[in-house]
Design an enzyme around this catalytic site. Structure first.
Site, PDB file in Angstrom:
ATOM      1  N   GLU A   1      -9.993 -41.163 -21.776  1.00  0.00           N
ATOM      2  CA  GLU A   1      -8.912 -41.562 -20.876  1.00  0.00           C
ATOM      3  C   GLU A   1      -7.557 -41.350 -21.542  1.00  0.00           C
ATOM      4  O   GLU A   1      -6.560 -41.086 -20.868  1.00  0.00           O
ATOM      5  CB  GLU A   1      -9.083 -43.030 -20.457  1.00  0.00           C
ATOM      6  CG  GLU A   1      -8.272 -43.412 -19.226  1.00  0.00           C
ATOM      7  CD  GLU A   1      -8.654 -44.770 -18.668  1.00  0.00           C
ATOM      8  OE1 GLU A   1      -9.366 -44.819 -17.649  1.00  0.00           O
ATOM      9  OE2 GLU A   1      -8.250 -45.795 -19.262  1.00  0.00           O
TER      10      GLU A   1
ATOM     11  N   HIS B   1     -35.102 -39.343 -30.882  1.00  0.00           N
ATOM     12  CA  HIS B   1     -36.247 -38.969 -30.047  1.00  0.00           C
ATOM     13  C   HIS B   1     -35.795 -38.536 -28.655  1.00  0.00           C
ATOM     14  O   HIS B   1     -36.590 -38.548 -27.713  1.00  0.00           O
ATOM     15  CB  HIS B   1     -37.227 -40.142 -29.964  1.00  0.00           C
ATOM     16  CG  HIS B   1     -37.837 -40.482 -31.287  1.00  0.00           C
ATOM     17  ND1 HIS B   1     -39.009 -39.928 -31.743  1.00  0.00           N
ATOM     18  CD2 HIS B   1     -37.404 -41.297 -32.286  1.00  0.00           C
ATOM     19  CE1 HIS B   1     -39.294 -40.399 -32.946  1.00  0.00           C
ATOM     20  NE2 HIS B   1     -38.327 -41.229 -33.302  1.00  0.00           N
TER      21      HIS B   1
ATOM     22  N   LYS C   1      -8.556 -43.414  -7.075  1.00  0.00           N
ATOM     23  CA  LYS C   1      -8.358 -44.683  -6.366  1.00  0.00           C
ATOM     24  C   LYS C   1      -7.700 -44.449  -5.007  1.00  0.00           C
ATOM     25  O   LYS C   1      -8.097 -45.038  -3.996  1.00  0.00           O
ATOM     26  CB  LYS C   1      -7.481 -45.624  -7.205  1.00  0.00           C
ATOM     27  CG  LYS C   1      -8.123 -46.130  -8.489  1.00  0.00           C
ATOM     28  CD  LYS C   1      -7.133 -47.020  -9.229  1.00  0.00           C
ATOM     29  CE  LYS C   1      -7.681 -47.504 -10.554  1.00  0.00           C
ATOM     30  NZ  LYS C   1      -6.695 -48.343 -11.286  1.00  0.00           N
TER      31      LYS C   1
END
Length: 554
Positions: A359, A390, A518
């Site tokens: 960000e 793994h 937004k």
């Protein structure tokens, strides 16, 4: 002229060209050979400060590389940039604000002026306010509507109001105070609220609504859901103030919600969300680990601030990590960076660093609005050590991409079981060693011969067992995860991100890309619920809206 007013084109600097030339000279550099040739390589490329030990010897560097990178830091004016940030200049140029998260961990008696006002008394006033609240809750003096003491605290927030506090409270679980459990509610997905509400009782739960604007969609929706749940469980409007407090700069909205003004903790516009765990946003941390430990967290970060400001660049931990990132991202083509904590309690550090780094430095224009001339922030990813071995470590070892990695590991476990921690530490070291050494064709063939395979079988299988090696990594070792060391660790990465933003000439403290999503989200929502019948701007979005409306029930 301040760096944030007239950002440079870093690619035009002499130091950048020198690094380009050096990169060509390093084309055939082998870490394996470098270690064999120089017994002092480890001591030359290690550093200890603030309770952290950094081994950066397993990198594609020589002492000349380090010198050239330090020259770059000097040419971009890093010393002045650090001073500009620490002293409260408007380093967030697009919003005309300082970035003063470092002020939140400065000791009593320090002075720091913002617009002619010393902000330090207000910082410590809020810290005292936090201390008082934490004491009342831990002592059982803050009681719910049935006069029972608070047993559960739910932090309602998202982004920086969630990731940092969650990281710290979980990383320091061994320091947790008895009697109060802390929970986090971030996602607007109703399933998260459903699962959380099944674990708590309204009469003994305190909700912290953390939103600077008190209008963050996800946070406000979850706060409203918590309010409705509280009332449905038997709570009353008159007693709501016992169960809801806020961290916000919008007092009017918080009061309208039902929160008393004395229970609203302030936020300042000079602290960004992803840098805010040191502020009242860290209230759930203080409730989880106690006030003395919270102050130790601040103190640890402050020690890193001091190191960052005073250590020469050649011995400056945040500066070195930042410059190594620039080296790989801009000269070796690395597009991502792995964070690999070998500690169960640090399992959320990658999520916090994703926001902190991506960000902050996910930008394509410089501070003055002109396009950058080179790549900027990498993709940050990773996860808990042995589990990753793994899963995705295979890509690190034999994939086609160069992916630098940071290994983070403590020497002492809080929960020793037999020899588990020795194996954990051994796995951490062996992974960084394997990335560096790799396995040659000759070594692969020799192994297969020892197993008795025929030459035909060896010729067929050996190429698959070759591991290129020469993959870079840093290893950060702490004696034990403590509030003080964790504070230093988080501050280390904050400063690393800032240094890289200075090199690239970008603003690490705004996030306009987040704002666009937004804004568009409101229009999509209105079309989903039928309050806006106009078509979306593109056929894909409109098609997905229609698909939802044709099938959604409830």
């Amino acid at each position: 002229m301040a760096y944030y007013r007239t950002p440079h084109d870093v690619t035009a600097l002499p130091a950048w060209q020198a690094l380009k030339d050096h990169r060509q000279a390093m084309q055939d550099f082998s870490m394996r050979e470098a270690f064999n040739a120089d017994p002092q390589r480890f001591s030359q490329f290690t550093l200890s400060s603030c309770g952290l030990f950094l081994d950066y010897s397993k990198n594609l560097i020589t002492s000349e590389t380090r010198d050239l990178l330090v020259n770059l830091a000097k040419e971009v004016g890093l010393s002045d940039a650090i001073k500009s940030m620490i002293t409260g200049e408007l380093v967030n140029a697009s919003e005309g604000r300082p970035a003063l998260h470092t002020a939140l961990r400065r000791p009593v008696g320090d002075k720091l002026s913002v617009n002619g006002v010393n902000v330090m008394p207000e910082v410590h006033k809020v810290l005292n306010q936090i201390t008082e609240l934490v004491g009342r809750i831990h002592d059982g003096l803050w009681r719910g509507y049935t006069e029972k003491p608070i047993t559960d605290v739910v932090n309602i927030g998202i982004g920086g109001s969630f990731l940092g506090p969650e990281l710290v409270s979980e990383a320091l679980l061994s320091y947790a105070q008895k009697g109060v459990r802390c929970h986090y509610l971030a996602n607007i997905d109703g399933s998260e609220f459903h699962e959380l509400s099944a674990k708590i009782r309204a009469e003994t739960t305190l909700f912290i609504v953390s939103s600077k604007s008190f209008n963050t969609l996800e946070t406000l929706k979850n706060a409203q859901a918590a309010r409705a749940w509280y009332l449905a469980q038997g709570g009353s409007e008159a007693e709501l103030h016992r169960h809801f407090i806020a961290v916000s700069s919008n007092n009017a909205a918080a009061v309208a919600f039902g929160i008393r003004e004395e229970n609203i903790f302030p936020m300042w516009d000079w602290v960004g969300g992803r840098y805010s765990l040191w502020s009242a946003i860290g209230l759930p941390i203080a409730l989880a680990i106690g006030m003395s430990n919270f102050k130790e967290l601040l103190s640890g970060a402050y020690t890193m601030d001091q190191h960052f400001q005073s250590a020469p660049f050649e011995q400056n931990m945040p500066v070195l990590l930042a410059l190594l990132g620039v080296w790989y991202g801009n000269f070796w083509g690395a597009q991502s960076h792995a964070i690999l904590p070998y500690d169960h309690y640090l399992r959320n550090i990658t999520k916090h660093l994703q926001q902190l780094d991506m960000e902050s430095n996910g930008k394509s224009v410089r501070q003055d609005g002109t396009p950058v001339a080179t790549d900027t922030g990498p993709v940050i990813w990773g996860g808990v050590g042995c589990n990753g071995q793994h899963a995705y470590h295979q890509l690190l070892h034999q994939g086609t991409q160069l992916i630098p990695a940071d290994f983070i590991v403590p020497i002492v476990s809080f929960n020793p079981v037999a020899d588990h921690h020795q194996w954990l530490y051994a796995n951490c070291l062996s992974q960084s060693q394997a990335l560096m050494l790799g396995k040659t064709r000759a070594e692969a063939e020799s192994e297969l011969r020892e197993k008795g395979l025929s030459e035909a079988e060896i010729a067929k299988l050996a190429p698959h067992k070759v591991i290129p090696g020469n993959r870079p990594s840093n290893t950060l070792v702490v004696e034990r995860i403590s509030p003080r060391r964790l504070g230093a660790l988080v501050a280390l990465y904050e400063h690393k991100v800032f240094v890289q933003s200075v090199v690239w000439g970008i603003n690490a403290f705004d996030q306009w890309g987040v704002e666009l999503g937004k804004e568009l989200g409101k229009g999509v929502y209105n079309r989903l619920v039928g309050s806006d019948e106009t078509l979306a701007d593109d056929a894909s979005t409109q098609g997905l809206i229609n698909y939802f409306r044709g099938r959604h029930r409830g």
